[in-house]
Motif scaffolding. Sequence first.
Motif, PDB file in Angstrom:
ATOM      1  N   ALA A   1       0.836  -1.206   0.000  1.00 51.54           N
ATOM      2  CA  ALA A   1       0.000   0.000   0.000  1.00 51.54           C
ATOM      3  C   ALA A   1       0.869   1.254   0.000  1.00 51.54           C
ATOM      4  O   ALA A   1       0.581   2.232  -0.700  1.00 51.54           O
ATOM      5  N   ARG A   2       1.950   1.215   0.777  1.00 49.51           N
ATOM      6  CA  ARG A   2       2.848   2.358   0.847  1.00 49.51           C
ATOM      7  C   ARG A   2       3.522   2.606  -0.506  1.00 49.51           C
ATOM      8  O   ARG A   2       3.678   3.753  -0.934  1.00 49.51           O
ATOM      9  N   GLU A   3       3.918   1.541  -1.187  1.00 44.51           N
ATOM     10  CA  GLU A   3       4.552   1.686  -2.499  1.00 44.51           C
ATOM     11  C   GLU A   3       3.593   2.303  -3.516  1.00 44.51           C
ATOM     12  O   GLU A   3       4.023   3.047  -4.408  1.00 44.51           O
ATOM     13  N   LEU A   4       2.311   2.008  -3.388  1.00 39.89           N
ATOM     14  CA  LEU A   4       1.316   2.520  -4.334  1.00 39.89           C
ATOM     15  C   LEU A   4       0.701   3.836  -3.880  1.00 39.89           C
ATOM     16  O   LEU A   4      -0.182   4.376  -4.556  1.00 39.89           O
ATOM     17  N   SER A   5       1.150   4.316  -2.710  1.00 44.93           N
ATOM     18  CA  SER A   5       0.669   5.598  -2.166  1.00 44.93           C
ATOM     19  C   SER A   5      -0.840   5.598  -1.942  1.00 44.93           C
ATOM     20  O   SER A   5      -1.548   6.570  -2.255  1.00 44.93           O
ATOM     21  N   ILE A   6      -1.350   4.490  -1.428  1.00 48.43           N
ATOM     22  CA  ILE A   6      -2.760   4.385  -1.073  1.00 48.43           C
ATOM     23  C   ILE A   6      -2.856   3.777   0.315  1.00 48.43           C
ATOM     24  O   ILE A   6      -1.862   3.281   0.871  1.00 48.43           O
ATOM     25  N   SER A   7      -4.050   3.803   0.910  1.00 48.69           N
ATOM     26  CA  SER A   7      -4.232   3.243   2.243  1.00 48.69           C
ATOM     27  C   SER A   7      -4.372   1.728   2.167  1.00 48.69           C
ATOM     28  O   SER A   7      -4.740   1.169   1.126  1.00 48.69           O
ATOM     29  N   VAL A   8      -4.082   1.059   3.275  1.00 45.81           N
ATOM     30  CA  VAL A   8      -4.236  -0.395   3.344  1.00 45.81           C
ATOM     31  C   VAL A   8      -5.685  -0.777   3.080  1.00 45.81           C
ATOM     32  O   VAL A   8      -5.973  -1.744   2.361  1.00 45.81           O
ATOM     33  N   ARG A   9      -6.597  -0.020   3.651  1.00 46.92           N
ATOM     34  CA  ARG A   9      -8.020  -0.321   3.474  1.00 46.92           C
ATOM     35  C   ARG A   9      -8.430  -0.217   2.015  1.00 46.92           C
ATOM     36  O   ARG A   9      -9.189  -1.065   1.502  1.00 46.92           O
ATOM     37  N   GLN A  10      -7.933   0.795   1.323  1.00 54.45           N
ATOM     38  CA  GLN A  10      -8.268   0.944  -0.090  1.00 54.45           C
ATOM     39  C   GLN A  10      -7.706  -0.207  -0.908  1.00 54.45           C
ATOM     40  O   GLN A  10      -8.367  -0.734  -1.801  1.00 54.45           O
ATOM     41  N   LEU A  11      -6.474  -0.607  -0.593  1.00 51.67           N
ATOM     42  CA  LEU A  11      -5.848  -1.726  -1.299  1.00 51.67           C
ATOM     43  C   LEU A  11      -6.640  -3.010  -1.079  1.00 51.67           C
ATOM     44  O   LEU A  11      -6.896  -3.773  -2.014  1.00 51.67           O
ATOM     45  N   GLN A  12      -7.043  -3.254   0.157  1.00 52.19           N
ATOM     46  CA  GLN A  12      -7.809  -4.455   0.465  1.00 52.19           C
ATOM     47  C   GLN A  12      -9.160  -4.467  -0.252  1.00 52.19           C
ATOM     48  O   GLN A  12      -9.631  -5.524  -0.691  1.00 52.19           O
TER      49      GLN A  12
ATOM     50  N   GLU B   1      -9.800  -3.156  -3.170  1.00 52.70           N
ATOM     51  CA  GLU B   1      -9.585  -3.476  -4.572  1.00 52.70           C
ATOM     52  C   GLU B   1      -9.429  -4.979  -4.787  1.00 52.70           C
ATOM     53  O   GLU B   1      -9.921  -5.526  -5.768  1.00 52.70           O
ATOM     54  N   PHE B   2      -8.738  -5.636  -3.879  1.00 57.04           N
ATOM     55  CA  PHE B   2      -8.557  -7.085  -4.000  1.00 57.04           C
ATOM     56  C   PHE B   2      -9.859  -7.823  -3.696  1.00 57.04           C
ATOM     57  O   PHE B   2     -10.150  -8.855  -4.308  1.00 57.04           O
ATOM     58  N   LYS B   3     -10.620  -7.311  -2.766  1.00 57.65           N
ATOM     59  CA  LYS B   3     -11.893  -7.939  -2.415  1.00 57.65           C
ATOM     60  C   LYS B   3     -12.837  -7.930  -3.611  1.00 57.65           C
ATOM     61  O   LYS B   3     -13.623  -8.870  -3.811  1.00 57.65           O
ATOM     62  N   LYS B   4     -12.773  -6.883  -4.425  1.00 60.35           N
ATOM     63  CA  LYS B   4     -13.604  -6.816  -5.626  1.00 60.35           C
ATOM     64  C   LYS B   4     -13.308  -7.980  -6.568  1.00 60.35           C
ATOM     65  O   LYS B   4     -14.150  -8.370  -7.373  1.00 60.35           O
ATOM     66  N   ASN B   5     -12.088  -8.482  -6.494  1.00 65.20           N
ATOM     67  CA  ASN B   5     -11.666  -9.594  -7.359  1.00 65.20           C
ATOM     68  C   ASN B   5     -11.632 -10.915  -6.592  1.00 65.20           C
ATOM     69  O   ASN B   5     -10.982 -11.871  -7.026  1.00 65.20           O
ATOM     70  N   ASN B   6     -12.327 -10.937  -5.439  1.00 66.12           N
ATOM     71  CA  ASN B   6     -12.427 -12.152  -4.610  1.00 66.12           C
ATOM     72  C   ASN B   6     -11.058 -12.679  -4.190  1.00 66.12           C
ATOM     73  O   ASN B   6     -10.827 -13.891  -4.162  1.00 66.12           O
ATOM     74  N   LEU B   7     -10.163 -11.762  -3.875  1.00 66.10           N
ATOM     75  CA  LEU B   7      -8.821 -12.117  -3.441  1.00 66.10           C
ATOM     76  C   LEU B   7      -8.451 -11.318  -2.206  1.00 66.10           C
ATOM     77  O   LEU B   7      -9.088 -10.314  -1.890  1.00 66.10           O
ATOM     78  N   THR B   8      -7.419 -11.780  -1.513  1.00 66.99           N
ATOM     79  CA  THR B   8      -6.817 -10.992  -0.446  1.00 66.99           C
ATOM     80  C   THR B   8      -5.383 -10.695  -0.851  1.00 66.99           C
ATOM     81  O   THR B   8      -4.763 -11.455  -1.615  1.00 66.99           O
ATOM     82  N   VAL B   9      -4.849  -9.612  -0.351  1.00 65.22           N
ATOM     83  CA  VAL B   9      -3.481  -9.231  -0.700  1.00 65.22           C
ATOM     84  C   VAL B   9      -2.495 -10.278  -0.196  1.00 65.22           C
ATOM     85  O   VAL B   9      -1.611 -10.722  -0.929  1.00 65.22           O
ATOM     86  N   ALA B  10      -2.662 -10.686   1.058  1.00 65.59           N
ATOM     87  CA  ALA B  10      -1.724 -11.635   1.667  1.00 65.59           C
ATOM     88  C   ALA B  10      -1.694 -12.961   0.907  1.00 65.59           C
ATOM     89  O   ALA B  10      -0.617 -13.518   0.648  1.00 65.59           O
ATOM     90  N   GLN B  11      -2.862 -13.459   0.528  1.00 65.73           N
ATOM     91  CA  GLN B  11      -2.913 -14.739  -0.171  1.00 65.73           C
ATOM     92  C   GLN B  11      -2.323 -14.626  -1.568  1.00 65.73           C
ATOM     93  O   GLN B  11      -1.664 -15.547  -2.062  1.00 65.73           O
ATOM     94  N   THR B  12      -2.526 -13.480  -2.208  1.00 69.06           N
ATOM     95  CA  THR B  12      -1.966 -13.280  -3.544  1.00 69.06           C
ATOM     96  C   THR B  12      -0.446 -13.274  -3.494  1.00 69.06           C
ATOM     97  O   THR B  12       0.223 -13.873  -4.355  1.00 69.06           O
ATOM     98  N   ILE B  13       0.112 -12.613  -2.497  1.00 70.71           N
ATOM     99  CA  ILE B  13       1.569 -12.599  -2.327  1.00 70.71           C
ATOM    100  C   ILE B  13       2.077 -14.008  -2.064  1.00 70.71           C
ATOM    101  O   ILE B  13       3.076 -14.448  -2.641  1.00 70.71           O
TER     102      ILE B  13
END
Length: 239
Positions: free
Chosen positions: A154-165, A167-179
């Motif tokens: 989130a910091r690298e993309l200059s957005i909040s953690v909540r916003q990043l999460q 975006e992934f939720k919209k695609n039925n994914l989580t950030v941690a699992q994708t990594i």
Amino acid sequence: MFIDSGSGTIVVNDSGKLESHKFAVGTILAFDDTCSFELVQKIDSIITGIRIPIQTIKEFGLCCTFEIIGTGNPSVLARAARDFVASIIVQKSDLSSISSYFIENLLQEMISGIILENNGNTVNQNSRKSIYDQAMSFIAASANDPELNTANLARELSISVRQLQREFKKNNLTVAQTIKNQRIDLATRLLSNSKMNVLSLDEVATFSGFTSLIQMRRALSERGLRHPTRIRADALNSL
């Protein structure tokens, strides 16, 4: 292609339509094998070409036959990549298979990072979907970094953690699992490559972004994959 010095013009034939683009030091030109062009450079120009898989280009947003992804003012990453390539070119001794493997991967990550930088200039101007694409690109390039997590991404993309999460939720994914999935894929590639058998399982875990062999084994097991030694053995038996 990296424009290391000098300047010139590239004339691209886009479906019969000729387009002229000027280039200078620091410009980066990306194109696939279907691109037809003529390069007109000055005598003092030095140009370095790097060939990477087309899928890597597509994953990072370059689906056109030709695109300018850099400017005349090279970023720190672009300069580092250019210097790294130059050092390889002047390397007189033969590279080992391990060195070649990791150099190839490092170059792909560097080029991907440059593309990501270029796309990042417009991340806040595009739709939320492009934020997701940015995140996926960054994960693909940096999954082998054990420090990569949701907060750092989130910091690298200059957005909040909540916003990043979101975006992934919209695609039925989580950030941690994708990594984690990206690291699993990297680990299985290393384990299945006979040239990498000189690496210990601990080293495979490290190069795949896991903090320990235990963490890698657990991740593989959660995916329904076999023990690392069995994956490596199965790959050898299939040769």
